[in-house]
Scaffold this active site. Structure first.
Site, PDB file in Angstrom:
ATOM      1  N   LYS A  31     -42.631  -3.659  10.789  1.00 59.12           N
ATOM      2  CA  LYS A  31     -43.862  -4.428  10.649  1.00 59.12           C
ATOM      3  C   LYS A  31     -44.847  -4.037  11.751  1.00 59.12           C
ATOM      4  O   LYS A  31     -44.484  -3.921  12.913  1.00 59.12           O
ATOM      5  CB  LYS A  31     -43.569  -5.926  10.726  1.00 59.12           C
ATOM      6  N   GLU A  86     -25.737   0.762  25.985  1.00 57.96           N
ATOM      7  CA  GLU A  86     -25.774  -0.108  24.801  1.00 57.96           C
ATOM      8  C   GLU A  86     -25.654  -1.548  25.278  1.00 57.96           C
ATOM      9  O   GLU A  86     -24.918  -1.828  26.233  1.00 57.96           O
ATOM     10  CB  GLU A  86     -24.627   0.249  23.855  1.00 57.96           C
ATOM     11  N   ASP A 136     -34.742   7.632  10.729  1.00 57.50           N
ATOM     12  CA  ASP A 136     -34.785   7.728   9.266  1.00 57.50           C
ATOM     13  C   ASP A 136     -35.998   6.986   8.709  1.00 57.50           C
ATOM     14  O   ASP A 136     -36.084   6.762   7.510  1.00 57.50           O
ATOM     15  CB  ASP A 136     -33.487   7.172   8.659  1.00 57.50           C
ATOM     16  N   THR A 165     -23.706  11.015  11.197  1.00 58.00           N
ATOM     17  CA  THR A 165     -23.038   9.717  11.188  1.00 58.00           C
ATOM     18  C   THR A 165     -22.859   9.211   9.752  1.00 58.00           C
ATOM     19  O   THR A 165     -23.509   9.675   8.822  1.00 58.00           O
ATOM     20  CB  THR A 165     -23.857   8.686  11.983  1.00 58.00           C
ATOM     21  N   LYS A 166     -21.975   8.215   9.609  1.00 61.78           N
ATOM     22  CA  LYS A 166     -21.775   7.599   8.303  1.00 61.78           C
ATOM     23  C   LYS A 166     -23.068   6.972   7.798  1.00 61.78           C
ATOM     24  O   LYS A 166     -23.399   7.050   6.619  1.00 61.78           O
ATOM     25  CB  LYS A 166     -20.670   6.530   8.389  1.00 61.78           C
ATOM     26  N   PHE A 167     -23.788   6.363   8.713  1.00 66.64           N
ATOM     27  CA  PHE A 167     -25.069   5.747   8.368  1.00 66.64           C
ATOM     28  C   PHE A 167     -26.030   6.787   7.798  1.00 66.64           C
ATOM     29  O   PHE A 167     -26.663   6.581   6.766  1.00 66.64           O
ATOM     30  CB  PHE A 167     -25.657   5.101   9.619  1.00 66.64           C
ATOM     31  N   ASP A 201     -34.084   1.039  16.401  1.00 72.60           N
ATOM     32  CA  ASP A 201     -34.675   0.082  15.473  1.00 72.60           C
ATOM     33  C   ASP A 201     -36.145   0.447  15.265  1.00 72.60           C
ATOM     34  O   ASP A 201     -36.908   0.574  16.226  1.00 72.60           O
ATOM     35  CB  ASP A 201     -34.562  -1.332  16.035  1.00 72.60           C
ATOM     36  N   GLU A 232     -26.977   8.858  26.289  1.00 64.03           N
ATOM     37  CA  GLU A 232     -27.372   8.360  24.966  1.00 64.03           C
ATOM     38  C   GLU A 232     -27.705   6.881  25.045  1.00 64.03           C
ATOM     39  O   GLU A 232     -26.898   6.076  25.525  1.00 64.03           O
ATOM     40  CB  GLU A 232     -26.285   8.596  23.920  1.00 64.03           C
TER      41      GLU A 232
END
Length: 248
Positions: free
Chosen positions: A155, A101, A187, A226-228, A151, A76
């Site tokens: 733009k 990460e 998303d 996920t919470k997000f 991310d 991941e």
């Protein structure tokens, strides 16, 4: 990212022809920012890292030796604060997981939690994902590569920083086993469209979506909510999953 929107997953944006070109251009899909470290996060980095952490200096991985067994392998990229990856590792003890990460608080949090839960099927890189994939993973070694909520760089002038680019997905293809999958979720609808466009043009992949839902797939049950993401659903935000399998 998985749990909280952090600046970006650990990978250089892939743009034109080769990974060498990427390194020279220096275009990254993440921004490193300083952040406060909690006691638990510091403990993870200082006490747990020597046991579960991996570095580029280690060179090409022998995954069977690393985990002491032969098992399904999931990588991941950009796991954020790590809650989703921890849940997967705990729920699937028969699968080995490697997270990548760049942000210290997330890495420290994941390591601390993995240690507290006694997880032995999880390892972590705190490095740029392009370099990790290029230098550390053998060809045909990964069953699934996950890229959840990178991310979006919304733009237009920043679209070149998006991690999903032709050279990047080709690098992933070479590391996946034949039949292995690249699973992405976002998303941002525009980014989902961008992902679908890049993958449609990428050789050696097939879309696993059905004709009814293509190019996307319904959220698989095996991808933790996920919470997000749950917060986004409550606000009426859409989420798009794409799963492509290596065909050759």
């Amino acid at each position: 990212m998985n749990d909280e929107r952090t600046p970006e997953p650990g990978a250089e944006a892939a743009g034109e022809a080769s990974q060498d070109t990427l390194y020279k251009r220096g275009i990254k899909s993440y921004v490193l920012r300083a952040g406060r470290m909690t006691g638990a996060q510091t403990r993870g980095l200082e006490e747990v890292w020597p046991r579960l952490g991996l570095t580029l200096d280690g060179g090409r991985l022998d995954l069977d030796a690393l985990f002491g067994r032969r098992a399904r392998r999931v990588v991941e990229i950009g796991f954020g604060m790590g809650a989703s990856l921890i849940e997967q590792a705990e729920t699937h003890p028969d699968t080995d997981f490697i997270g990548i990460e760049v942000h210290a608080p997330g890495v420290g949090k994941l390591l601390d939690e993995a240690d507290k839960r006694g997880l032995t099927n999880l390892r972590v890189f705190r490095e740029d994902a392009v370099r990790v994939l290029d230098e550390c993973f053998p060809a045909d070694s990964i069953d699934t590569l996950q890229l959840f909520f990178p991310d979006p760089w919304p733009k237009k002038k920043h679209h070149k920083r998006r991690i999903v680019q032709p050279a990047f997905v080709e690098l992933i293809r070479r590391r996946l086993k034949v039949g292995g999958t690249l699973h992405m979720a976002t998303d941002w609808e525009n980014y989902a469209e961008h992902m679908a466009e890049v993958m449609a043009a990428a050789p050696g992949y097939r879309n696993t979506a059905t004709a009814e839902t293509a190019p996307y797939v319904p959220r698989p049950e095996f991808r933790p909510l996920t919470k997000f993401e749950a917060r986004g659903e409550r606000l009426g935000h859409g989420v798009w999953d794409l799963i492509f399998a290596r065909s050759e």
